[in-house]
Scaffold this active site. Sequence first.
Site, PDB file in Angstrom:
ATOM      1  N   GLU A 106      51.023 -15.222  19.116  1.00 44.60           N
ATOM      2  CA  GLU A 106      50.992 -16.269  20.149  1.00 44.60           C
ATOM      3  C   GLU A 106      52.377 -16.513  20.733  1.00 44.60           C
ATOM      4  OE1 GLU A 106      48.357 -19.409  20.051  1.00 44.60           O
ATOM      5  OE2 GLU A 106      46.861 -17.815  19.930  1.00 44.60           O
ATOM      6  N   CYS A 159      35.456 -15.089  16.960  1.00 46.32           N
ATOM      7  CA  CYS A 159      36.526 -15.663  16.147  1.00 46.32           C
ATOM      8  C   CYS A 159      36.082 -15.519  14.704  1.00 46.32           C
ATOM      9  CB  CYS A 159      36.710 -17.137  16.515  1.00 46.32           C
ATOM     10  SG  CYS A 159      37.847 -18.038  15.451  1.00 46.32           S
ATOM     11  N   ASN A 160      36.892 -14.845  13.904  1.00 49.97           N
ATOM     12  CA  ASN A 160      36.502 -14.629  12.508  1.00 49.97           C
ATOM     13  C   ASN A 160      36.423 -15.936  11.737  1.00 49.97           C
ATOM     14  OD1 ASN A 160      36.471 -11.571  11.675  1.00 49.97           O
ATOM     15  ND2 ASN A 160      37.977 -11.807  13.295  1.00 49.97           N
ATOM     16  N   THR A 161      37.378 -16.824  12.000  1.00 44.98           N
ATOM     17  CA  THR A 161      37.413 -18.071  11.237  1.00 44.98           C
ATOM     18  C   THR A 161      36.156 -18.897  11.521  1.00 44.98           C
ATOM     19  OG1 THR A 161      39.820 -17.988  11.458  1.00 44.98           O
ATOM     20  CG2 THR A 161      38.876 -20.049  10.681  1.00 44.98           C
ATOM     21  N   CYS A 166      40.759 -10.360  12.268  1.00 46.73           N
ATOM     22  CA  CYS A 166      41.224 -11.493  13.067  1.00 46.73           C
ATOM     23  C   CYS A 166      41.440 -10.955  14.473  1.00 46.73           C
ATOM     24  CB  CYS A 166      42.527 -12.068  12.509  1.00 46.73           C
ATOM     25  SG  CYS A 166      43.256 -13.307  13.593  1.00 46.73           S
ATOM     26  N   THR A 167      40.986 -11.739  15.432  1.00 42.45           N
ATOM     27  CA  THR A 167      40.987 -11.269  16.819  1.00 42.45           C
ATOM     28  C   THR A 167      42.386 -11.041  17.389  1.00 42.45           C
ATOM     29  OG1 THR A 167      40.793 -13.596  17.386  1.00 42.45           O
ATOM     30  CG2 THR A 167      38.772 -12.288  17.370  1.00 42.45           C
ATOM     31  N   HIS A 168      43.404 -11.662  16.779  1.00 47.11           N
ATOM     32  CA  HIS A 168      44.780 -11.484  17.279  1.00 47.11           C
ATOM     33  C   HIS A 168      45.418 -10.179  16.818  1.00 47.11           C
ATOM     34  CE1 HIS A 168      44.600 -15.717  18.272  1.00 47.11           C
ATOM     35  NE2 HIS A 168      45.853 -15.730  18.672  1.00 47.11           N
ATOM     36  N   ASP A 208      36.261 -18.497  21.309  1.00 47.73           N
ATOM     37  CA  ASP A 208      37.317 -18.326  20.311  1.00 47.73           C
ATOM     38  C   ASP A 208      38.095 -19.630  20.219  1.00 47.73           C
ATOM     39  OD1 ASP A 208      38.908 -16.860  18.408  1.00 47.73           O
ATOM     40  OD2 ASP A 208      40.501 -16.859  19.897  1.00 47.73           O
ATOM     41  N   SER A 209      38.808 -19.787  19.111  1.00 49.84           N
ATOM     42  CA  SER A 209      39.677 -20.947  18.965  1.00 49.84           C
ATOM     43  C   SER A 209      40.752 -20.941  20.054  1.00 49.84           C
ATOM     44  CB  SER A 209      40.331 -20.924  17.583  1.00 49.84           C
ATOM     45  OG  SER A 209      41.006 -19.697  17.408  1.00 49.84           O
ATOM     46  N   TYR A 246      42.534 -22.371  14.303  1.00 46.69           N
ATOM     47  CA  TYR A 246      41.519 -22.832  13.357  1.00 46.69           C
ATOM     48  C   TYR A 246      41.803 -22.304  11.935  1.00 46.69           C
ATOM     49  CZ  TYR A 246      38.026 -24.301  16.947  1.00 46.69           C
ATOM     50  OH  TYR A 246      37.332 -24.926  17.955  1.00 46.69           O
ATOM     51  N   GLY A 247      42.646 -21.264  11.868  1.00 49.21           N
ATOM     52  CA  GLY A 247      42.785 -20.461  10.648  1.00 49.21           C
ATOM     53  C   GLY A 247      43.055 -21.215   9.363  1.00 49.21           C
TER      54      GLY A 247
HETATM   55  N1  DGL Z   1      40.620 -16.297  16.356  1.00 45.41           N
HETATM   56  C1  DGL Z   1      40.993 -16.562  14.988  1.00 45.41           C
HETATM   57  C2  DGL Z   1      40.301 -15.532  14.085  1.00 45.41           C
HETATM   58  O1  DGL Z   1      39.810 -14.493  14.525  1.00 45.41           O
HETATM   59  C3  DGL Z   1      42.480 -16.529  14.795  1.00 45.41           C
HETATM   60  C4  DGL Z   1      43.188 -17.684  15.431  1.00 45.41           C
HETATM   61  C5  DGL Z   1      43.006 -18.991  14.701  1.00 45.41           C
HETATM   62  O2  DGL Z   1      43.422 -19.135  13.532  1.00 45.41           O
HETATM   63  O3  DGL Z   1      42.452 -19.898  15.315  1.00 45.41           O
HETATM   64  O4  DGL Z   1      40.241 -15.763  12.903  1.00 45.41           O
END
Ligand code: DGL
Length: 273
Positions: free
Chosen positions: A158, A73-75, A192-194, A10-11, A42-43
Site C-alpha cells: 500500500e 478478499c482472503n480475510t 492475499c490479494t496484495h 475487497d477491504s 481487515y487483516g
Molecule cells: N484483501 C486482504 C486479503 O486478501 C488484504 C488486505 C487487508 O488486510 O485488508 O486478505
Amino acid sequence: MLKGPIGVFDSGYGGLTVLKAITTKLPEYDYVYLGDNARAPYGNRSFDTVYQYTLQCVKWFFKQGCPLVILACNTASAKALRTIQQNDLPHIDPQKRVLGVIRPTSEIIGRFTKTGHVGIVGTTGTIQSQSYPIEIKKFFPDCNVYQQACPMWVPLVENKEFDNPGADFFIKKDIQQLLDQSNQIDTLLLACTHYPLLINSIKKFVPPSTAIIAQGDIVAESLEDYLLRHPAIENSCSKTGRLQFNTTDNTVDFNEKAAFFYGQPVQSEYVIL
Ligand code: DGL
C-alpha cells in the site's frame, strides 16, 4: 429477478488484482467494485468485526442490484463468508449468492505440487482462521500444508515499497520462517490479494523451481465455471461490459492507487454504507 452487475468486494485495493483477472476473462458482464478503504486493512481485525463490515458491504451490493457478490478478499472469505452464506443470505434474499476466494483456490492448489508440501502466506487473520488447511484437506487429504502470517506485506504494497530493499527484509524473514517448517515446499500460494505485487521480491527467496500461485486467474476460471453450472444466476447477471469502481474513502487517493493495482486508469465514486 431483475438483471444486475456482479459485485466484487475487497477491504481496499487488493481485490482489484482479482477483478482484473475476472474482467479479462469475462468482459461481457457488468461489474461493481467496492473497496472498504475507510476501514481497511481487515487483516488484523477480529472475526466479528470482519464479519460485520463484510455483511454491511454485501448488503450495499444487494442494494445496487447485484445477484452475485465475490468476496475478493482472503480475510473476508476466511472470517465472514460462511456465516453470511449460512445465516444471513436465507433471510436477506435466498436468490442471491456470495462466493469467496478460498474454496476455488483450495480445489486446485494440490495439482501444482509434486512433493505434496504446500506453503501458504496470508494476513494474520487468514492464517489464524485455519481456513486454507481445512479446505485443502477436503480436496487433497494427503497434502501437507504449512502457513506463515505476513502482517507487514500489505502495508509494504500500500505504501509502494514493494520493490525496495526494505520490502526484501520482511519478505525474506517471513519466507524463511515458512521454509523452515519444511524443506519440501515446492508450491507457494499467495493467499492475499496484495501479494502478487510482491512477486519479484518473493522469487528471490524461494528455490527457483517453486511454483508461486496467485489467485486472480484461479478465481476468474472458477467464476466462469460457476456461471456455466448455475444458469439461473448467470441469467440474472447483466451484460453490457460496464465497470464501476466505488470506495468508502477518498476517491482521489483511491483512483491513484487503484490504477496501479488494476493496471489501468480508474474513476471511482464515494459511497456511504
Ligand atoms: N484483501 C486482504 C486479503 O486478501 C488484504 C488486505 C487487508 O488486510 O485488508 O486478505
